[in-house]
Design a protein around this motif. Sequence first.
Motif, mmCIF file in Angstrom:
data_model
loop_
_atom_site.group_PDB
_atom_site.id
_atom_site.type_symbol
_atom_site.label_atom_id
_atom_site.label_comp_id
_atom_site.label_asym_id
_atom_site.label_seq_id
_atom_site.Cartn_x
_atom_site.Cartn_y
_atom_site.Cartn_z
ATOM 1 N N THR A 409 0.843 -1.194 0.000
ATOM 2 C CA THR A 409 0.000 0.000 0.000
ATOM 3 C C THR A 409 0.878 1.244 0.000
ATOM 4 O O THR A 409 1.951 1.247 0.591
ATOM 5 N N GLY A 410 0.415 2.271 -0.654
ATOM 6 C CA GLY A 410 1.140 3.552 -0.634
ATOM 7 C C GLY A 410 0.980 4.287 -1.950
ATOM 8 O O GLY A 410 1.170 3.693 -3.019
ATOM 9 N N GLU A 412 2.916 6.390 -3.051
ATOM 10 C CA GLU A 412 4.218 6.673 -3.643
ATOM 11 C C GLU A 412 4.826 5.454 -4.338
ATOM 12 O O GLU A 412 5.903 5.545 -4.916
ATOM 13 N N ASP A 452 -3.282 4.841 -1.209
ATOM 14 C CA ASP A 452 -3.869 5.100 0.112
ATOM 15 C C ASP A 452 -5.236 5.751 -0.036
ATOM 16 O O ASP A 452 -5.412 6.943 0.213
ATOM 17 N N SER A 476 0.837 1.693 5.541
ATOM 18 C CA SER A 476 -0.469 2.179 5.968
ATOM 19 C C SER A 476 -0.895 1.741 7.371
ATOM 20 O O SER A 476 -2.078 1.651 7.645
ATOM 21 N N ASP A 483 -2.630 6.586 6.801
ATOM 22 C CA ASP A 483 -2.498 5.206 7.281
ATOM 23 C C ASP A 483 -3.874 4.675 7.658
ATOM 24 O O ASP A 483 -4.341 4.805 8.781
#
Length: 641
Positions: A409-410, A412, A452, A476, A483
Amino acid sequence: MDILSQWLVIEKLKTGDMAPIKFAILTVSDTCAKNEKTDESGAALKQLINDIYNTKDNRQGKVVCFETVSDEVSLITKILTDWSDKKIANVILTTGGTGFSNRDVTPEATKSVIHKEAPGLSVAMLMSSLKITPMAMLSRAVCGIRNQTLIINLPGSPKAAKECFSAIAETIPHAIDLLLDNKEEIKDTHNIVQHDISTCSHNKFYINTNAATRLRESLFPMVSVEEAVDEIVRSAREENKTEVEVIDANNAYGRMLYDEVYSNCHLPPFRASIKDGYAVLASDGKGKRKVLCGVKAGASDIPVVLVPGTCVRVNTGAPIPDEATAVVQVEDTKLVSKTSDGIEEDEIEIMIEPKEGQDIRSIGSDIEKGSLVLETGTYIGVAEMGLLAACGNYKISVQKRPSIGILSTGDELQETGMPLEPGHVYDSNKITLISLLKENNYDALDFGIAVDDEIIMVDRIKTAIEKVDILVTTGSVSMGDRDLLKPILEKHFEATIHFGRVNMKPGKPTTFATCLYKNKKKYFLCLPGNPVSAFVTAHLFVLPLLRYLQFDISESIVVVAKMSSYYALDERPEYVRATLKWEIFDHYPIAYITGNQISSKLLNCKRANALLKLPKRTKSQLALQEGDFVPAILISKMTYK
Ligand code: AMP
Ligand code: MG
């Protein structure tokens, strides 16, 4: 309505074989229209629509047209009327031109073409954006309906456009059903809403993406690593359900045996020679023997009978005559005479006194037919694979293996293979974890990267737990405003979070949760995003969960190692990456710490074959000195020079 029935209604609504929702994207930008800038917002929205609406179990949606115009009312209105009047799209998303600058005219163009306003959508987007930035109040976005087409103004920046659309994406299918008068679907949605499913009023967690008002302290009590592992074991044991499958013994490597395995044959199945030499009658003692014939390994019968003064030449593993009482190795014999053609031995001399039974493996002396070879619950490793083959077992019962998937997850993160985009990093966690699992004989499924965003994360998690029992995520779970994982698990999956904070370095935010999904228990191990934290916590928590779910009671090997140098202790117990080296005359391996232990630096996991389990700093012990002893958990079989 219980949660399962709720899901079923949602499923029905989402998976019906209805026509996909058609989206059109209109980028309004002078610079993009002149090709002075690439249109990132249009592309980001296209990707988002693909992510949200194109999973197997979601209402489908696709982008059918894509256009860029400059900030001119006449051009914008022409396209909006064209697309809606010709029924090209159900939803037109415009991006750009909603602000306060001179050239921003998208809302005015939109207002001039719509027949009805849809202010609720603009308000929903505004409320969600205000949580992110007060600048959102400067947006003048308009939403409305022309004929059966919904027109939605979104801001011009890719990030804001995505955030705004995410805030309303869930309601779009219902809006389209209303516009198209899809009676069945409208009824279903009303059913859900009346039962308060989509809003999930039970959720203890409010998903708060507002940086200013987010929690500044975790709600979760800090547990020790030992307590965390105990919780994992307890939860895995609670299941206590043995699922068994019969598999080909040749594919059993790494599995846990369910049924006992007995030998189907004697080993050896015949009296076999241990040496290359001569089968003799021991009672003949030393002296000369006539060589009757030679018997090779694999021979199915022996065409001669041994009588006093004779012998049979045999190879290692060859059957020996029934009468033979000893084998004398070739090194203890001499050639006396050859046959007339000079090829065969005619007579040899036995130079030693043979002993009864010498160098003969009697029938079943290694393993007797019908004897127990492998007990229930045995881990099938290299030697066990050999035993299964030697004893003629073709099919065996083993514990069914839990299936496992990995999700990163993210916002970026980027998959490898393409040049890095600005602000992005390559996703290294997924492949690290997949490889760790491969090393432990698991084929993990790759569920990609989830940005996210609540809707996307829910969708990805759902797709994953449709297929796997255990979902390992990274990222996250810290204290950032993005998060979202813990509240999402509670809100959308009614998950129980067994622990959400562990007193360790690295890996403090590690989270373990379970839920019941379609009547099956699902496990979530949510590891921190930092690559070293993910690496360490996967060893400490993911592997034990997998073992316990298969009733495998084996544990990691812990050895005592000697520190090669000074190391300052942390306020939390620390799992330090180190290379252990064994010197021949030393009783203990020496632990060489692999450089800077910062949790983002994956380089410090390279060549690490152990995690040193260091105590937390106390007043009486601030650091470890060279030569101090520490427990070291082995994480690799390799040792390095
Ligand atoms: P998070 O746990 O999501 O707060 O992320 C912590 C740090 O880990 C950030 O610097 C992320 O960019 C990085 N990170 C998160 N996930 C990954 C990943 N899959 N691969 C590499 N770095 C990651
Ligand atoms: Mg993150």
